[in-house]
Design an enzyme around this catalytic site. Structure first.
Site, PDB file in Angstrom:
ATOM      1  N   SER A  26       0.839  -1.205   0.000  1.00  0.00           N
ATOM      2  CA  SER A  26       0.000   0.000   0.000  1.00  0.00           C
ATOM      3  C   SER A  26       0.867   1.247   0.000  1.00  0.00           C
ATOM      4  O   SER A  26       0.365   2.363   0.007  1.00  0.00           O
ATOM      5  CB  SER A  26      -0.906   0.001   1.239  1.00  0.00           C
ATOM      6  OG  SER A  26      -0.133  -0.112   2.420  1.00  0.00           O
ATOM      7  N   ASN A 113      -1.652  -2.277  13.447  1.00  0.00           N
ATOM      8  CA  ASN A 113      -3.114  -2.158  13.473  1.00  0.00           C
ATOM      9  C   ASN A 113      -3.582  -0.892  14.195  1.00  0.00           C
ATOM     10  O   ASN A 113      -4.507  -0.236  13.743  1.00  0.00           O
ATOM     11  CB  ASN A 113      -3.740  -3.405  14.114  1.00  0.00           C
ATOM     12  CG  ASN A 113      -3.469  -4.652  13.293  1.00  0.00           C
ATOM     13  OD1 ASN A 113      -2.899  -4.553  12.195  1.00  0.00           O
ATOM     14  ND2 ASN A 113      -3.862  -5.801  13.801  1.00  0.00           N
ATOM     15  N   THR A 158     -39.998  26.188  -9.097  1.00  0.00           N
ATOM     16  CA  THR A 158     -40.307  24.833  -8.622  1.00  0.00           C
ATOM     17  C   THR A 158     -40.645  24.060  -9.887  1.00  0.00           C
ATOM     18  O   THR A 158     -41.182  24.648 -10.842  1.00  0.00           O
ATOM     19  CB  THR A 158     -41.511  24.801  -7.647  1.00  0.00           C
ATOM     20  OG1 THR A 158     -42.656  25.271  -8.342  1.00  0.00           O
ATOM     21  CG2 THR A 158     -41.270  25.656  -6.404  1.00  0.00           C
ATOM     22  N   HIS A 159     -40.314  22.802  -9.924  1.00  0.00           N
ATOM     23  CA  HIS A 159     -40.525  21.967 -11.125  1.00  0.00           C
ATOM     24  C   HIS A 159     -39.864  22.579 -12.360  1.00  0.00           C
ATOM     25  O   HIS A 159     -40.339  22.384 -13.475  1.00  0.00           O
ATOM     26  CB  HIS A 159     -42.015  21.761 -11.412  1.00  0.00           C
ATOM     27  CG  HIS A 159     -42.800  21.320 -10.230  1.00  0.00           C
ATOM     28  ND1 HIS A 159     -42.972  20.002  -9.880  1.00  0.00           N
ATOM     29  CD2 HIS A 159     -43.433  22.053  -9.266  1.00  0.00           C
ATOM     30  CE1 HIS A 159     -43.706  19.936  -8.765  1.00  0.00           C
ATOM     31  NE2 HIS A 159     -43.974  21.169  -8.371  1.00  0.00           N
ATOM     32  N   SER A 280     -14.854  24.949 -27.651  1.00  0.00           N
ATOM     33  CA  SER A 280     -15.078  23.697 -28.373  1.00  0.00           C
ATOM     34  C   SER A 280     -14.032  23.588 -29.467  1.00  0.00           C
ATOM     35  O   SER A 280     -13.632  24.589 -30.058  1.00  0.00           O
ATOM     36  CB  SER A 280     -16.475  23.704 -28.978  1.00  0.00           C
ATOM     37  OG  SER A 280     -16.528  22.866 -30.108  1.00  0.00           O
ATOM     38  N   LYS A 286     -18.466  28.578 -29.363  1.00  0.00           N
ATOM     39  CA  LYS A 286     -18.845  28.022 -28.072  1.00  0.00           C
ATOM     40  C   LYS A 286     -17.985  28.466 -26.894  1.00  0.00           C
ATOM     41  O   LYS A 286     -16.784  28.641 -27.008  1.00  0.00           O
ATOM     42  CB  LYS A 286     -18.799  26.493 -28.126  1.00  0.00           C
ATOM     43  CG  LYS A 286     -19.833  25.907 -29.060  1.00  0.00           C
ATOM     44  CD  LYS A 286     -21.099  25.554 -28.347  1.00  0.00           C
ATOM     45  CE  LYS A 286     -20.940  24.265 -27.600  1.00  0.00           C
ATOM     46  NZ  LYS A 286     -22.147  23.921 -26.894  1.00  0.00           N
ATOM     47  N   ASN A 288     -18.040  26.982 -23.045  1.00  0.00           N
ATOM     48  CA  ASN A 288     -18.717  25.947 -22.260  1.00  0.00           C
ATOM     49  C   ASN A 288     -18.404  26.020 -20.762  1.00  0.00           C
ATOM     50  O   ASN A 288     -17.269  26.302 -20.385  1.00  0.00           O
ATOM     51  CB  ASN A 288     -18.317  24.556 -22.774  1.00  0.00           C
ATOM     52  CG  ASN A 288     -18.727  24.345 -24.217  1.00  0.00           C
ATOM     53  OD1 ASN A 288     -19.753  24.853 -24.662  1.00  0.00           O
ATOM     54  ND2 ASN A 288     -17.908  23.616 -24.959  1.00  0.00           N
ATOM     55  N   GLU A 293     -19.550  21.723 -14.928  1.00  0.00           N
ATOM     56  CA  GLU A 293     -19.940  20.355 -15.328  1.00  0.00           C
ATOM     57  C   GLU A 293     -19.047  19.311 -14.657  1.00  0.00           C
ATOM     58  O   GLU A 293     -19.510  18.255 -14.221  1.00  0.00           O
ATOM     59  CB  GLU A 293     -19.855  20.205 -16.847  1.00  0.00           C
ATOM     60  CG  GLU A 293     -20.953  20.954 -17.569  1.00  0.00           C
ATOM     61  CD  GLU A 293     -20.740  20.997 -19.083  1.00  0.00           C
ATOM     62  OE1 GLU A 293     -21.715  21.271 -19.785  1.00  0.00           O
ATOM     63  OE2 GLU A 293     -19.608  20.770 -19.557  1.00  0.00           O
ATOM     64  N   TYR A 320      -9.135  -6.394  13.176  1.00  0.00           N
ATOM     65  CA  TYR A 320      -8.455  -5.932  11.971  1.00  0.00           C
ATOM     66  C   TYR A 320      -8.392  -7.054  10.943  1.00  0.00           C
ATOM     67  O   TYR A 320      -8.093  -8.201  11.262  1.00  0.00           O
ATOM     68  CB  TYR A 320      -7.022  -5.447  12.281  1.00  0.00           C
ATOM     69  CG  TYR A 320      -6.306  -4.991  11.006  1.00  0.00           C
ATOM     70  CD1 TYR A 320      -6.463  -3.696  10.540  1.00  0.00           C
ATOM     71  CD2 TYR A 320      -5.548  -5.871  10.247  1.00  0.00           C
ATOM     72  CE1 TYR A 320      -5.865  -3.285   9.355  1.00  0.00           C
ATOM     73  CE2 TYR A 320      -4.946  -5.479   9.069  1.00  0.00           C
ATOM     74  CZ  TYR A 320      -5.106  -4.175   8.626  1.00  0.00           C
ATOM     75  OH  TYR A 320      -4.532  -3.783   7.450  1.00  0.00           O
ATOM     76  N   GLN A 325      -7.151  -2.156   4.543  1.00  0.00           N
ATOM     77  CA  GLN A 325      -6.173  -1.366   3.798  1.00  0.00           C
ATOM     78  C   GLN A 325      -6.849  -0.631   2.632  1.00  0.00           C
ATOM     79  O   GLN A 325      -6.367   0.391   2.172  1.00  0.00           O
ATOM     80  CB  GLN A 325      -5.067  -2.292   3.276  1.00  0.00           C
ATOM     81  CG  GLN A 325      -3.965  -1.596   2.520  1.00  0.00           C
ATOM     82  CD  GLN A 325      -2.763  -2.512   2.344  1.00  0.00           C
ATOM     83  OE1 GLN A 325      -2.063  -2.805   3.300  1.00  0.00           O
ATOM     84  NE2 GLN A 325      -2.534  -2.968   1.137  1.00  0.00           N
ATOM     85  N   LYS A 328      -8.123   3.463   2.408  1.00  0.00           N
ATOM     86  CA  LYS A 328      -7.377   4.703   2.224  1.00  0.00           C
ATOM     87  C   LYS A 328      -7.603   5.378   0.877  1.00  0.00           C
ATOM     88  O   LYS A 328      -7.829   6.587   0.821  1.00  0.00           O
ATOM     89  CB  LYS A 328      -5.894   4.466   2.472  1.00  0.00           C
ATOM     90  CG  LYS A 328      -5.567   4.557   3.935  1.00  0.00           C
ATOM     91  CD  LYS A 328      -4.218   3.987   4.246  1.00  0.00           C
ATOM     92  CE  LYS A 328      -4.303   3.051   5.408  1.00  0.00           C
ATOM     93  NZ  LYS A 328      -5.188   1.889   5.240  1.00  0.00           N
TER      94      LYS A 328
HETATM   95  N1  ARG Z   1      -1.032  -1.315   5.416  1.00  0.00           N
HETATM   96  C1  ARG Z   1      -1.952  -1.773   6.403  1.00  0.00           C
HETATM   97  C2  ARG Z   1      -3.277  -1.043   6.263  1.00  0.00           C
HETATM   98  O1  ARG Z   1      -3.338  -0.064   5.619  1.00  0.00           O
HETATM   99  C3  ARG Z   1      -1.388  -1.545   7.755  1.00  0.00           C
HETATM  100  C4  ARG Z   1      -1.763  -2.541   8.800  1.00  0.00           C
HETATM  101  C5  ARG Z   1      -1.294  -3.874   8.449  1.00  0.00           C
HETATM  102  N2  ARG Z   1      -1.386  -4.766   9.547  1.00  0.00           N
HETATM  103  C6  ARG Z   1      -1.213  -6.074   9.389  1.00  0.00           C
HETATM  104  N3  ARG Z   1      -1.237  -6.772  10.426  1.00  0.00           N
HETATM  105  N4  ARG Z   1      -1.025  -6.604   8.218  1.00  0.00           N
HETATM  106  O2  ARG Z   1      -4.275  -1.451   6.816  1.00  0.00           O
END
Ligand code: ARG
Length: 462
Positions: A26, A113, A158-159, A280, A286, A288, A293, A320, A325, A328
C-alpha cells in the site's frame, strides 16, 4: 524488490512471491501519511522513555532520526520500495538502517493495526480543518456577492417552472445554509475522529506498562479509545466523513447545475469568466461551463468512495482484517476531490457576472404574482381555495388576451371579483411581492440582510 528482510519474517521459510509483494503493498498510496506516522512515532517514543520501556538516550536518538527522515521525505530525498509494504514499515526500516537495532525498539507496545488508525485519524483531523476553512471561504464569497446584489430580483423555480420572485441574495443564502450544515457536520465528525487509538496494539492491548494518556496528550487528542478491539476495527469515522464529503459535493453539484443552466443563451442570467470556461474544438462560437460540469461529474467519484467504504465494512469479522487497507484510496479520493472542487468553485463564483436586468425581466414574466393576488383576496376574507380559483381565471384571461397582471385595469380585475380594489397594482409589483415575505426565513430584503449579517458574525467567529 523482494530482497529486503521483512520485520515479520521470523516464522517464514520462503520469500514472499513478487506478485504478492506487489499485490499487498500500500506504500504507493499510504506514503502520503508519512508526516502523521512520524508524529505518532515520536509521541510513542516519548512515552516509552517516560515509562522506562526504552532509555531516554534511545528515545532521543530515535526521535532525532525520525525528524531527519521526515525532512528527507519532505525534500524528496528518500525513495520508497514496494518491498516496504506500507509507510509504517518503510519508516521503521529507514530508522533501523540509520541507527541500527535500537530502531527496532520503536515498535514496543504497538502494532501496525493501531498505528494505521492513528495515522488515518491524524491525517483526517488536519484535512477536516482545511475543508472547514475552504467552506468558510466559500461562504464569505457568497456573503459578499449577496450583499453586492441585494437589489437583484430573480425568478424562483419549482418543477423548473417560474414560481415566485425572490432576491438573488435569498437564493445565495439557501446555499449558505447548506454549507453551514456541511461545516457543522464536519465539526461533529471531527469529535469522533479526534480519539487516540494508540496502545490498542494488535487488538488486545499490550502487557508493557504504557501510558496511553501521555501519547494522547502529546498528539493533542481530545480523548482515548475505550476498547482496544473496537479501536483497531473501527472505520466508522471514515464512513461518516465520506458521507459528509458526499453531501458537500451534492450541494456543489446542485449549485453548478443552476449555473450551467443560467449561463445558457436561453437564460442569460450569468456570464462565467473566460478564465473559468473552455471552448469547443469544432464550434468556434462556443464557450462551455466545463468547470461547473466537472464538479457535477466529480460528485460521482465521492459517492463511489462512500459505496466502497460501506461495502468494505459490511460483514467484516472482528477485528483488523487486511481488507481495511482498502479504506485509504477512497478516503484520499474523497478528500482531494472535495478540496479541489471547493477551491475552483469559489474562484469561479468570484469570476462570474450576474445579469440583474435579465433576471428581473424573467422574474416579471410567468404570472409570478398570482399567489399574491390570491393572498390579497384571503386578506379580504375569501377562502384560499376560492381565491385560487378566481386568480386561475384571471391568469387564463391574461393568456387569452395576451396581457400581464401588472397591466390589467382595476375594472378588468373587478370582473373576476368585486373585492379587488385600486391597491391591486401595488400588490402585483414585483418588488412588493418580494418584500411582503417579511417573516423569518422569507425573501424580504430586510430578512435577507439580517440573515447575511448573522452569517457574517458566524464566519468572523470562526
Ligand atoms: N497497510 C496496512 C493497512 O493499511 C497496515 C496494517 C497492516 N497490519 C497487518 N497486520 N497486516 O491497513
Amino acid at each position: 524488490m523482494g530482497n529486503t528482510k521483512k520485520p515479520w519474517s521470523g516464522r517464514f521459510q520462503k520469500k514472499t512471491a513478487a506478485s504478492v509483494e506487489k499485490f499487498t503493498a500500500s506504500i504507493h498510496f499510504d506514503k502520503r501519511l508519512y508526516p502523521f506516522d512520524i508524529e505518532g512515532s515520536i509521541a510513542h517514543a516519548i512515552m516509552l522513555a517516560k515509562q522506562n520501556i526504552i532509555t531516554k538516550k534511545e528515545a532521543l536518538k530515535i526521535i532525532s532520526t525520525l525528524k531527519k527522515i521526515g525532512k528527507d521525505l519532505e525534500a524528496g530525498k528518500m525513495k520508497f520500495d514496494m518491498a516496504d509494504e506500507d509507510i509504517h514499515m518503510a519508516i521503521e526500516r529507514e530508522l533501523t538502517k540509520r541507527i541500527g537495532a535500537i530502531g527496532g525498539k520503536i515498535h514496543s507496545g504497538r502494532s501496525r493495526n493501531d498505528q494505521v488508525v492513528l495515522d488515518t485519524r491524524l491525517y483526517l483531523r488536519s484535512e477536516i480543518k482545511m475543508l472547514v476553512d475552504l467552506l468558510r471561504g466559500l461562504q464569505g464569497t457568497l456573503i459578499k456577492l449577496a450583499k453586492k446584489e441585494i437589489r437583484t430580483i430573480m425568478p424562483g423555480y419549482t418543477h423548473m417552472q417560474k414560481a415566485q420572485p425572490v432576491l438573488l441574495s435569498h437564493y445565495l443564502l439557501a446555499f449558505l445554509e447548506m454549507f453551514e450544515r456541511d461545516v457543522q457536520r464536519l465539526n461533529d465528525c471531527e469529535k469522533r475522529v479526534n480519539i487516540c487509538p494508540l496502545g490498542s496494539a494488535a487488538l488486545a492491548g499490550t502487557s508493557l506498562p504504557i501510558d496511553r494518556g501521555q501519547t494522547s496528550r502529546t498528539l493533542n487528542f481530545a480523548s482515548l479509545s475505550r476498547n482496544s478491539m473496537d479501536a483497531v476495527a473501527d472505520r466508522d469515522f471514515i464512513a461518516e466523513f465520506v458521507f459528509d464529503a458526499s453531501l458537500i459535493m451534492m450541494h456543489l453539484s446542485r449549485f453548478c447545475e443552476d449555473l450551467i443552466l443560467w449561463s445558457t443563451e436561453e437564460f442569460s442570467f450569468i456570464e462565467i469568466s473566460d478564465a473559468y470556461t473552455t471552448g469547443s474544438s469544432i464550434m468556434p462560437q462556443k464557450k462551455n461551463p466545463d468547470v461547473a460540469e466537472l464538479i457535477r461529474g466529480k460528485t460521482a467519484r465521492v459517492y463511489g468512495s462512500l459505496m466502497t467504504i460501506m461495502t468494505l465494512l459490511k460483514g467484516l469479522p472482528m477485528t483488523y482484517n487486511r481488507d481495511l487497507q482498502e479504506d485509504k484510496e477512497p478516503l484520499f479520493e474523497a478528500v482531494d476531490t472535495v478540496k479541489n472542487c471547493l477551491t475552483v468553485f469559489t474562484e469561479m463564483i468570484v469570476n462570474t457576472k450576474f445579469n440583474a436586468e435579465n433576471m428581473y425581466l424573467a422574474a416579471k414574466g410567468g404570472f409570478s404574482a398570482a399567489t399574491d393576488i390570491a393572498e390579497y383576496l384571503v386578506k379580504k376574507g375569501i377562502p384560499f381555495r376560492a381565491a385560487h380559483e378566481i386568480v386561475g381565471k384571471i391568469v387564463a384571461y391574461c393568456l387569452e388576451n395576451n396581457k400581464e397582471l401588472e397591466y390589467l385595469s382595476v375594472k378588468e380585475y373587478q370582473k373576476f371579483d368585486k373585492n379587488i380594489g385600486k391597491d391591486i397594482h401595488n400588490v402585483v409589483k414585483i418588488e412588493n411581492v418580494v418584500n411582503s415575505r417579511k417573516h423569518a426565513g422569507g425573501t424580504a430584503t430586510k430578512q435577507v440582510i439580517d440573515r447575511l449579517n448573522e452569517f457574517e458574525k458566524i464566519i468572523d467567529n470562526h
